[in-house]
Design a protein around this motif. Sequence first.
Motif, PDB file in Angstrom:
ATOM      1  N   THR A   2      10.519 -13.065  -2.171  1.00 31.18           N
ATOM      2  CA  THR A   2      10.402 -11.708  -1.663  1.00 31.18           C
ATOM      3  C   THR A   2       9.403 -11.690  -0.512  1.00 31.18           C
ATOM      4  O   THR A   2       8.331 -12.275  -0.601  1.00 31.18           O
ATOM      5  N   GLU A   3       9.779 -11.024   0.561  1.00 36.06           N
ATOM      6  CA  GLU A   3       8.886 -10.930   1.708  1.00 36.06           C
ATOM      7  C   GLU A   3       7.907  -9.780   1.525  1.00 36.06           C
ATOM      8  O   GLU A   3       8.297  -8.681   1.124  1.00 36.06           O
ATOM      9  N   GLU A   4       6.641 -10.031   1.829  1.00 35.44           N
ATOM     10  CA  GLU A   4       5.646  -8.977   1.798  1.00 35.44           C
ATOM     11  C   GLU A   4       5.839  -8.038   2.983  1.00 35.44           C
ATOM     12  O   GLU A   4       6.437  -8.401   3.991  1.00 35.44           O
ATOM     13  N   VAL A   5       5.303  -6.839   2.840  1.00 36.18           N
ATOM     14  CA  VAL A   5       5.412  -5.820   3.874  1.00 36.18           C
ATOM     15  C   VAL A   5       4.014  -5.320   4.201  1.00 36.18           C
ATOM     16  O   VAL A   5       3.215  -5.055   3.299  1.00 36.18           O
ATOM     17  N   ILE A   6       3.733  -5.191   5.485  1.00 37.13           N
ATOM     18  CA  ILE A   6       2.474  -4.604   5.949  1.00 37.13           C
ATOM     19  C   ILE A   6       2.805  -3.360   6.756  1.00 37.13           C
ATOM     20  O   ILE A   6       3.696  -3.372   7.614  1.00 37.13           O
ATOM     21  N   VAL A   7       2.094  -2.284   6.467  1.00 38.80           N
ATOM     22  CA  VAL A   7       2.150  -1.067   7.268  1.00 38.80           C
ATOM     23  C   VAL A   7       0.820  -0.993   8.008  1.00 38.80           C
ATOM     24  O   VAL A   7      -0.243  -1.058   7.378  1.00 38.80           O
ATOM     25  N   ILE A  54      -7.483   7.883  12.450  1.00 38.97           N
ATOM     26  CA  ILE A  54      -7.577   7.200  11.158  1.00 38.97           C
ATOM     27  C   ILE A  54      -6.776   5.913  11.293  1.00 38.97           C
ATOM     28  O   ILE A  54      -5.593   5.940  11.672  1.00 38.97           O
ATOM     29  N   ARG A  55      -7.414   4.795  11.013  1.00 42.27           N
ATOM     30  CA  ARG A  55      -6.739   3.495  11.048  1.00 42.27           C
ATOM     31  C   ARG A  55      -6.057   3.263   9.704  1.00 42.27           C
ATOM     32  O   ARG A  55      -6.602   3.583   8.647  1.00 42.27           O
ATOM     33  N   VAL A  56      -4.858   2.698   9.752  1.00 42.79           N
ATOM     34  CA  VAL A  56      -4.021   2.510   8.564  1.00 42.79           C
ATOM     35  C   VAL A  56      -3.749   1.025   8.362  1.00 42.79           C
ATOM     36  O   VAL A  56      -3.366   0.325   9.307  1.00 42.79           O
ATOM     37  N   TYR A  57      -3.949   0.557   7.125  1.00 39.99           N
ATOM     38  CA  TYR A  57      -3.559  -0.800   6.756  1.00 39.99           C
ATOM     39  C   TYR A  57      -3.109  -0.780   5.296  1.00 39.99           C
ATOM     40  O   TYR A  57      -3.870  -0.408   4.410  1.00 39.99           O
ATOM     41  N   GLU A  58      -1.868  -1.149   5.083  1.00 38.63           N
ATOM     42  CA  GLU A  58      -1.320  -1.261   3.728  1.00 38.63           C
ATOM     43  C   GLU A  58      -0.604  -2.597   3.625  1.00 38.63           C
ATOM     44  O   GLU A  58       0.066  -3.016   4.564  1.00 38.63           O
ATOM     45  N   ARG A  59      -0.731  -3.238   2.478  1.00 41.79           N
ATOM     46  CA  ARG A  59      -0.018  -4.501   2.231  1.00 41.79           C
ATOM     47  C   ARG A  59       0.695  -4.371   0.897  1.00 41.79           C
ATOM     48  O   ARG A  59       0.079  -4.013  -0.118  1.00 41.79           O
ATOM     49  N   TRP A  60       1.986  -4.642   0.907  1.00 41.67           N
ATOM     50  CA  TRP A  60       2.848  -4.445  -0.259  1.00 41.67           C
ATOM     51  C   TRP A  60       3.546  -5.740  -0.631  1.00 41.67           C
ATOM     52  O   TRP A  60       3.883  -6.551   0.234  1.00 41.67           O
ATOM     53  N   ALA A  61       3.808  -5.930  -1.914  1.00 44.06           N
ATOM     54  CA  ALA A  61       4.481  -7.136  -2.411  1.00 44.06           C
ATOM     55  C   ALA A  61       5.929  -7.210  -1.939  1.00 44.06           C
ATOM     56  O   ALA A  61       6.488  -8.301  -1.837  1.00 44.06           O
ATOM     57  N   SER A  62       6.527  -6.046  -1.634  1.00 39.90           N
ATOM     58  CA  SER A  62       7.933  -6.013  -1.209  1.00 39.90           C
ATOM     59  C   SER A  62       8.255  -4.650  -0.599  1.00 39.90           C
ATOM     60  O   SER A  62       7.501  -3.690  -0.769  1.00 39.90           O
ATOM     61  N   GLN A  63       9.389  -4.570   0.056  1.00 43.77           N
ATOM     62  CA  GLN A  63       9.857  -3.283   0.568  1.00 43.77           C
ATOM     63  C   GLN A  63      10.133  -2.325  -0.581  1.00 43.77           C
ATOM     64  O   GLN A  63       9.864  -1.131  -0.486  1.00 43.77           O
ATOM     65  N   GLN A  64      10.653  -2.849  -1.676  1.00 46.40           N
ATOM     66  CA  GLN A  64      10.911  -2.009  -2.845  1.00 46.40           C
ATOM     67  C   GLN A  64       9.625  -1.362  -3.352  1.00 46.40           C
ATOM     68  O   GLN A  64       9.606  -0.180  -3.693  1.00 46.40           O
ATOM     69  N   ALA A  65       8.529  -2.124  -3.390  1.00 44.96           N
ATOM     70  CA  ALA A  65       7.249  -1.571  -3.838  1.00 44.96           C
ATOM     71  C   ALA A  65       6.794  -0.442  -2.912  1.00 44.96           C
ATOM     72  O   ALA A  65       6.307   0.598  -3.380  1.00 44.96           O
TER      73      ALA A  65
END
Length: 104
Positions: A2-7, A54-65
Amino acid sequence: MTEEVIVAGWMDYEPADRDTMLGHLVEAGKHTREQEPGCLDYAMTADPSDERRIRVYERWASQQALDEHFTTAHIKDFRAATTGLTRVGVFLEVLTIGASRSMR
């Protein structure tokens, strides 16, 4: 695999609204990190050089998450609480990460 996702990116609010929005984001982030196992990191910070940003940084295990994140009760509460705050600009990107390595 599964590919991780960063916003990542930024959101600008009227200066009178930025700190209020940031407070709501901090509260939402607390619930997100504690209640969503697919959240690997979630940080919203005030830009010290721009009173609107506001600076945004999110890291997710997957797009589904990430998709499931938007259906949670705390995000619905967050959206209701921030109705009426004036966003004047936004730049957010969703990046799909196929591989990563430690910088140690």
